[in-house]
Write a protein that holds these residues in place. Sequence first.
Motif, PDB file in Angstrom:
ATOM      1  N   ILE A   1      45.594  67.527   9.646  1.00 30.67           N
ATOM      2  CA  ILE A   1      45.321  68.344   8.467  1.00 30.67           C
ATOM      3  C   ILE A   1      43.850  68.766   8.399  1.00 30.67           C
ATOM      4  O   ILE A   1      42.941  67.928   8.526  1.00 30.67           O
ATOM      5  CB  ILE A   1      45.720  67.603   7.179  1.00 30.67           C
ATOM      6  N   PHE A   2      43.650  70.050   8.214  1.00 28.82           N
ATOM      7  CA  PHE A   2      42.336  70.619   7.901  1.00 28.82           C
ATOM      8  C   PHE A   2      42.472  71.483   6.655  1.00 28.82           C
ATOM      9  O   PHE A   2      43.559  72.013   6.351  1.00 28.82           O
ATOM     10  CB  PHE A   2      41.809  71.479   9.050  1.00 28.82           C
ATOM     11  N   TYR A   3      41.345  71.651   5.950  1.00 31.78           N
ATOM     12  CA  TYR A   3      41.293  72.478   4.754  1.00 31.78           C
ATOM     13  C   TYR A   3      40.236  73.561   4.931  1.00 31.78           C
ATOM     14  O   TYR A   3      39.270  73.389   5.678  1.00 31.78           O
ATOM     15  CB  TYR A   3      40.945  71.637   3.525  1.00 31.78           C
ATOM     16  N   ALA A   4      40.407  74.664   4.210  1.00 29.33           N
ATOM     17  CA  ALA A   4      39.426  75.745   4.273  1.00 29.33           C
ATOM     18  C   ALA A   4      39.481  76.537   2.971  1.00 29.33           C
ATOM     19  O   ALA A   4      40.470  76.489   2.228  1.00 29.33           O
ATOM     20  CB  ALA A   4      39.688  76.671   5.463  1.00 29.33           C
ATOM     21  N   ALA A   5      38.407  77.272   2.708  1.00 29.11           N
ATOM     22  CA  ALA A   5      38.363  78.135   1.528  1.00 29.11           C
ATOM     23  C   ALA A   5      37.497  79.344   1.833  1.00 29.11           C
ATOM     24  O   ALA A   5      36.504  79.251   2.568  1.00 29.11           O
ATOM     25  CB  ALA A   5      37.822  77.386   0.314  1.00 29.11           C
ATOM     26  N   SER A   6      37.898  80.470   1.249  1.00 29.05           N
ATOM     27  CA  SER A   6      37.138  81.712   1.355  1.00 29.05           C
ATOM     28  C   SER A   6      37.449  82.542   0.130  1.00 29.05           C
ATOM     29  O   SER A   6      38.622  82.768  -0.192  1.00 29.05           O
ATOM     30  CB  SER A   6      37.497  82.476   2.628  1.00 29.05           C
ATOM     31  N   GLY A   7      36.417  82.999  -0.575  1.00 32.72           N
ATOM     32  CA  GLY A   7      36.660  83.711  -1.820  1.00 32.72           C
ATOM     33  C   GLY A   7      37.402  82.815  -2.787  1.00 32.72           C
ATOM     34  O   GLY A   7      37.031  81.661  -3.003  1.00 32.72           O
ATOM     35  N   ALA A   8      38.490  83.321  -3.362  1.00 31.05           N
ATOM     36  CA  ALA A   8      39.306  82.502  -4.271  1.00 31.05           C
ATOM     37  C   ALA A   8      40.437  81.787  -3.561  1.00 31.05           C
ATOM     38  O   ALA A   8      41.166  81.005  -4.184  1.00 31.05           O
ATOM     39  CB  ALA A   8      39.866  83.380  -5.384  1.00 31.05           C
ATOM     40  N   ASP A   9      40.615  82.020  -2.273  1.00 35.81           N
ATOM     41  CA  ASP A   9      41.760  81.484  -1.551  1.00 35.81           C
ATOM     42  C   ASP A   9      41.468  80.114  -0.952  1.00 35.81           C
ATOM     43  O   ASP A   9      40.410  79.896  -0.343  1.00 35.81           O
ATOM     44  CB  ASP A   9      42.185  82.429  -0.431  1.00 35.81           C
TER      45      ASP A   9
ATOM     46  N   TYR B   1      43.025  77.326   1.810  1.00 32.80           N
ATOM     47  CA  TYR B   1      43.870  77.337   3.002  1.00 32.80           C
ATOM     48  C   TYR B   1      44.165  75.907   3.460  1.00 32.80           C
ATOM     49  O   TYR B   1      43.337  74.999   3.321  1.00 32.80           O
ATOM     50  CB  TYR B   1      43.180  78.069   4.157  1.00 32.80           C
ATOM     51  N   LEU B   2      45.338  75.753   4.069  1.00 31.74           N
ATOM     52  CA  LEU B   2      45.752  74.464   4.620  1.00 31.74           C
ATOM     53  C   LEU B   2      46.280  74.648   6.036  1.00 31.74           C
ATOM     54  O   LEU B   2      47.012  75.597   6.317  1.00 31.74           O
ATOM     55  CB  LEU B   2      46.848  73.845   3.746  1.00 31.74           C
ATOM     56  N   SER B   3      45.886  73.721   6.915  1.00 28.95           N
ATOM     57  CA  SER B   3      46.457  73.665   8.262  1.00 28.95           C
ATOM     58  C   SER B   3      47.097  72.295   8.457  1.00 28.95           C
ATOM     59  O   SER B   3      46.487  71.267   8.137  1.00 28.95           O
ATOM     60  CB  SER B   3      45.389  73.870   9.331  1.00 28.95           C
ATOM     61  N   VAL B   4      48.314  72.280   8.987  1.00 31.38           N
ATOM     62  CA  VAL B   4      48.997  71.022   9.280  1.00 31.38           C
ATOM     63  C   VAL B   4      49.243  70.875  10.777  1.00 31.38           C
ATOM     64  O   VAL B   4      49.972  69.969  11.199  1.00 31.38           O
ATOM     65  CB  VAL B   4      50.330  70.922   8.500  1.00 31.38           C
ATOM     66  N   ASP B   5      48.630  71.777  11.565  1.00 32.41           N
ATOM     67  CA  ASP B   5      48.828  71.721  13.014  1.00 32.41           C
ATOM     68  C   ASP B   5      47.488  71.592  13.750  1.00 32.41           C
ATOM     69  O   ASP B   5      47.278  72.214  14.787  1.00 32.41           O
ATOM     70  CB  ASP B   5      49.602  72.945  13.502  1.00 32.41           C
TER      71      ASP B   5
ATOM     72  N   GLY C   1      44.471  72.580  12.878  1.00 34.50           N
ATOM     73  CA  GLY C   1      43.534  73.691  12.773  1.00 34.50           C
ATOM     74  C   GLY C   1      43.925  74.928  13.559  1.00 34.50           C
ATOM     75  O   GLY C   1      43.171  75.902  13.586  1.00 34.50           O
ATOM     76  N   GLU C   2      45.096  74.913  14.201  1.00 32.08           N
ATOM     77  CA  GLU C   2      45.508  76.079  14.980  1.00 32.08           C
ATOM     78  C   GLU C   2      45.818  77.267  14.068  1.00 32.08           C
ATOM     79  O   GLU C   2      45.442  78.405  14.350  1.00 32.08           O
ATOM     80  CB  GLU C   2      46.740  75.725  15.824  1.00 32.08           C
ATOM     81  N   THR C   3      46.541  76.985  12.979  1.00 33.82           N
ATOM     82  CA  THR C   3      46.884  78.051  12.030  1.00 33.82           C
ATOM     83  C   THR C   3      46.656  77.540  10.611  1.00 33.82           C
ATOM     84  O   THR C   3      46.763  76.340  10.334  1.00 33.82           O
ATOM     85  CB  THR C   3      48.342  78.488  12.183  1.00 33.82           C
ATOM     86  N   PHE C   4      46.371  78.473   9.705  1.00 28.02           N
ATOM     87  CA  PHE C   4      46.154  78.159   8.294  1.00 28.02           C
ATOM     88  C   PHE C   4      46.993  79.079   7.426  1.00 28.02           C
ATOM     89  O   PHE C   4      47.211  80.250   7.771  1.00 28.02           O
ATOM     90  CB  PHE C   4      44.680  78.339   7.920  1.00 28.02           C
ATOM     91  N   ASP C   5      47.418  78.547   6.296  1.00 26.71           N
ATOM     92  CA  ASP C   5      48.127  79.332   5.299  1.00 26.71           C
ATOM     93  C   ASP C   5      47.443  79.175   3.953  1.00 26.71           C
ATOM     94  O   ASP C   5      46.934  78.095   3.617  1.00 26.71           O
ATOM     95  CB  ASP C   5      49.580  78.861   5.163  1.00 26.71           C
ATOM     96  N   VAL C   6      47.455  80.249   3.164  1.00 30.10           N
ATOM     97  CA  VAL C   6      46.947  80.172   1.797  1.00 30.10           C
ATOM     98  C   VAL C   6      47.956  79.384   0.973  1.00 30.10           C
ATOM     99  O   VAL C   6      49.141  79.727   0.925  1.00 30.10           O
ATOM    100  CB  VAL C   6      46.735  81.576   1.199  1.00 30.10           C
ATOM    101  N   THR C   7      47.473  78.327   0.298  1.00 29.47           N
ATOM    102  CA  THR C   7      48.382  77.498  -0.497  1.00 29.47           C
ATOM    103  C   THR C   7      48.145  77.644  -1.998  1.00 29.47           C
ATOM    104  O   THR C   7      49.030  77.334  -2.789  1.00 29.47           O
ATOM    105  CB  THR C   7      48.213  76.018  -0.123  1.00 29.47           C
TER     106      THR C   7
ATOM    107  N   THR D   1      45.422  67.238  -6.073  1.00 30.13           N
ATOM    108  CA  THR D   1      45.995  65.960  -5.655  1.00 30.13           C
ATOM    109  C   THR D   1      47.246  66.153  -4.804  1.00 30.13           C
ATOM    110  O   THR D   1      47.927  65.178  -4.484  1.00 30.13           O
ATOM    111  CB  THR D   1      46.346  65.111  -6.898  1.00 30.13           C
ATOM    112  N   ASP D   2      47.530  67.409  -4.444  1.00 25.31           N
ATOM    113  CA  ASP D   2      48.759  67.692  -3.692  1.00 25.31           C
ATOM    114  C   ASP D   2      48.461  68.541  -2.444  1.00 25.31           C
ATOM    115  O   ASP D   2      49.142  69.510  -2.156  1.00 25.31           O
ATOM    116  CB  ASP D   2      49.788  68.376  -4.581  1.00 25.31           C
ATOM    117  N   THR D   3      47.401  68.150  -1.730  1.00 29.33           N
ATOM    118  CA  THR D   3      47.036  68.785  -0.460  1.00 29.33           C
ATOM    119  C   THR D   3      46.745  70.269  -0.627  1.00 29.33           C
ATOM    120  O   THR D   3      46.986  71.071   0.270  1.00 29.33           O
ATOM    121  CB  THR D   3      48.144  68.568   0.601  1.00 29.33           C
ATOM    122  N   GLY D   4      46.274  70.634  -1.797  1.00 29.63           N
ATOM    123  CA  GLY D   4      45.872  72.014  -2.011  1.00 29.63           C
ATOM    124  C   GLY D   4      46.963  72.926  -2.491  1.00 29.63           C
ATOM    125  O   GLY D   4      46.746  74.146  -2.581  1.00 29.63           O
ATOM    126  N   SER D   5      48.132  72.398  -2.822  1.00 27.35           N
ATOM    127  CA  SER D   5      49.191  73.265  -3.356  1.00 27.35           C
ATOM    128  C   SER D   5      48.830  73.803  -4.725  1.00 27.35           C
ATOM    129  O   SER D   5      49.241  74.905  -5.104  1.00 27.35           O
ATOM    130  CB  SER D   5      50.513  72.488  -3.429  1.00 27.35           C
TER     131      SER D   5
END
Length: 736
Positions: free
Chosen positions: A583-591, A593-597, A599-605, A639-643
């Motif tokens: 797991i990696f986390y990221a942020a840009s602007g108001a979004d 992001y979470l990666s569960v692979d 850091g290969e791919t990220f999705d806005v959560t 508290t829910d992995t960025g959901s």
Amino acid sequence: MLIPNILAVLAAVAIGPSVSAASSQAYNWQNVKIGGGGGFTPDIIFNPSEKGLTYARMDIGGAYKMNTDGSWTPLLDWADNTRWDYWGVDAIATDPVDTGRLYLAVGMYTNSYDPNNGTILISTDYGTSFTESPLPFKVGGNMPSRGINNILYFGARSGHGLWKSTDYGATWTNVTNFPSVGTYAPDPSDTTGYNSDLTGLAFVTFDYTSGTSGEPTPTIFVGVANEGSDNIFYTNDAGATWSAVAGQNNTYLPHKGVLSPAEKVLYISESNGSGPYDGTLGAVYKYNITSGVWTDITPVSGSNLFFGFGGLSVDLQNPGTIMVAALNSWYPDGQIFRSNDSGVTWSALWSWGSDSTLDKWYTYSDSLAPWIGPDYTVTTPGTLQIGWMMEGLNIDPFDSDHWLYGTGMTIYGGYDLTKWDTVHNVTIESLANGVEETAILGLISPPSGPPLLSAVGDIEGFVHYTLNTPPNASYTNRAWTTTADIDFAGNKPSNIVRVGTATSSTVLQVSLSTDSGATWSPDYGAAANVTGGHVALSADGDTVLWSTGTNGVMVSQNMSTFTAVTSLPSGSIIASDKLNDSIFYAASGADFYLSVDGGETFDVTSTLGSSTAPVKIVVNPSLTGDVWVSSDKGIFHSTDTGSSFTALSAPSEAWAIALGAPASSGGYPALYAAADISGLVGYYRSDDTGATWVQINDAAHGFAQASANVMTGDPRIYGRVYIGTNGRGIWYGDIA
């Protein structure tokens, strides 16, 4: 003798402590000891009337007063976020009559980097307290030529000319009849305004042998940054009229003008650059004030002259003894010259030997800052042991054996200077004990091993095994100038990654350690043309996620070639989960992001409210998915992995945040923040996940610009937090 001045009939404003809407808790604050300064010291001045009264000014780290044991005490640590530019000290003066009076011209930049006008800080108690006299123009303590400006009167930058005060600096008027404001700019085409700003006036020197006691000094000399036109001016009537000094050579820019009163001589150092980085040619002149005769006394010529001259001093106990420093001799070493016959003959600190080594006439010691090293006299060319960027050099007016000079790294000097004239072997030692001038870019405090590791501008960084002892060395093996960021693996905290900022064809800018930073190995998956930014190391230490400063976001596992992470915007802030390796986390602007692979791919959560500039992500080291984010809209908690995220009610804006040891065993980690709470930017701690806060900094510890600072909490000691500043090094605070 007239004393420092500034502009525009404006009353001085008393400086008082700020008051927080949050409750406060007393903290003990101390510097993490690096011990060698770590940055540029443009000038060191001795008061000519009070023995032992000595000050130093820094380009980004404020000003210091020397203690009786030779250590230094900072004077501007009270500067807070509203006064962050006060740590840029462009000029300094100590009053030779009322010796408790100290004057500082403060302001960081004259271009858009700093929105604030400059200020003259006035002290009547040796720098213990100050009043402010605002200026209607900017002052640039960290601008080019920051080693050549001086304050007696006040010689301003940016075409603002010469200013004068007759009421101890409370009000200032422009000396409108002064003939020149300076025409030189290092690079007139620079669109940022940094190198295109006019350098202005270089020095103001009083001939205090002229006139009578109690009356204004009639003869004053002013150096102006003009190249190819008159640049040394004088008055013989206390400023009623001004003229160019006849017979001057205006090939180069004047840097220092120093009076030798017993000789009635003005010595001038000159360079073809404004410094502190440049300067490839220069000269040293003396001007006989009585006869009006100029003499070129440049210590070297021909192929031996490949630098300009900066620091300049006379020995007031021994008239005719003078010293001058090469402003920038980058190879084979720095250089300083000394003359005992008013510049007729000179001796140097080194010369070329017969076997392409250097004959050096000094003994070197770095006992107060072992990391500067090596702790012996280096005779092979290429080690800048004497120093560089040497604009401030002074001999103690009460002790001919005591001398100090500033470099781009530290304050050097010694206590046996007159040995130069006999056995020609003086001691040069680092004498910056108490000066902490580093710019800190990253901090980590792992749960085991050394308590602190740092990422530091210009000098890489350190493993701090103890907090109150200077480190023996900076990072070794894969070495570069600046470390941009650093992180550790949550499950294997002895695994560390750091990234650098220098583009190099040979040195990869990612290094890995498996022994808590004692040794390092290159990450061969990195490309040499990728630099800077921020880095995150996965929980098990096998994956590096790198939000680079040049090539977007990239990821590598097990030192494989870094590949682009196309699902994250360039410049994203990033963090790793400290327990789950995937797991990696990221942020840009108001979004968010979470990666569960890995850091290969990220999705806005989810989104972070109306944030436009997220600053920092920190993750609970004991709980997967428990995430905090600071931004221009406050602090957000998931508290829910960025959901989903909840915005804390108190902070309206936040910068550095950190988690540290909980107040009780098994409790939730303490949360630290540099934040705006109820309109007051300060440093805060919450023990209840942000429901309530206490302010932990105080009126004596403002830490300057909040947005420039970094922070980490200590996972082993409740209440302890580390703050890395832009100019005053690293601080650690404990509950008082």
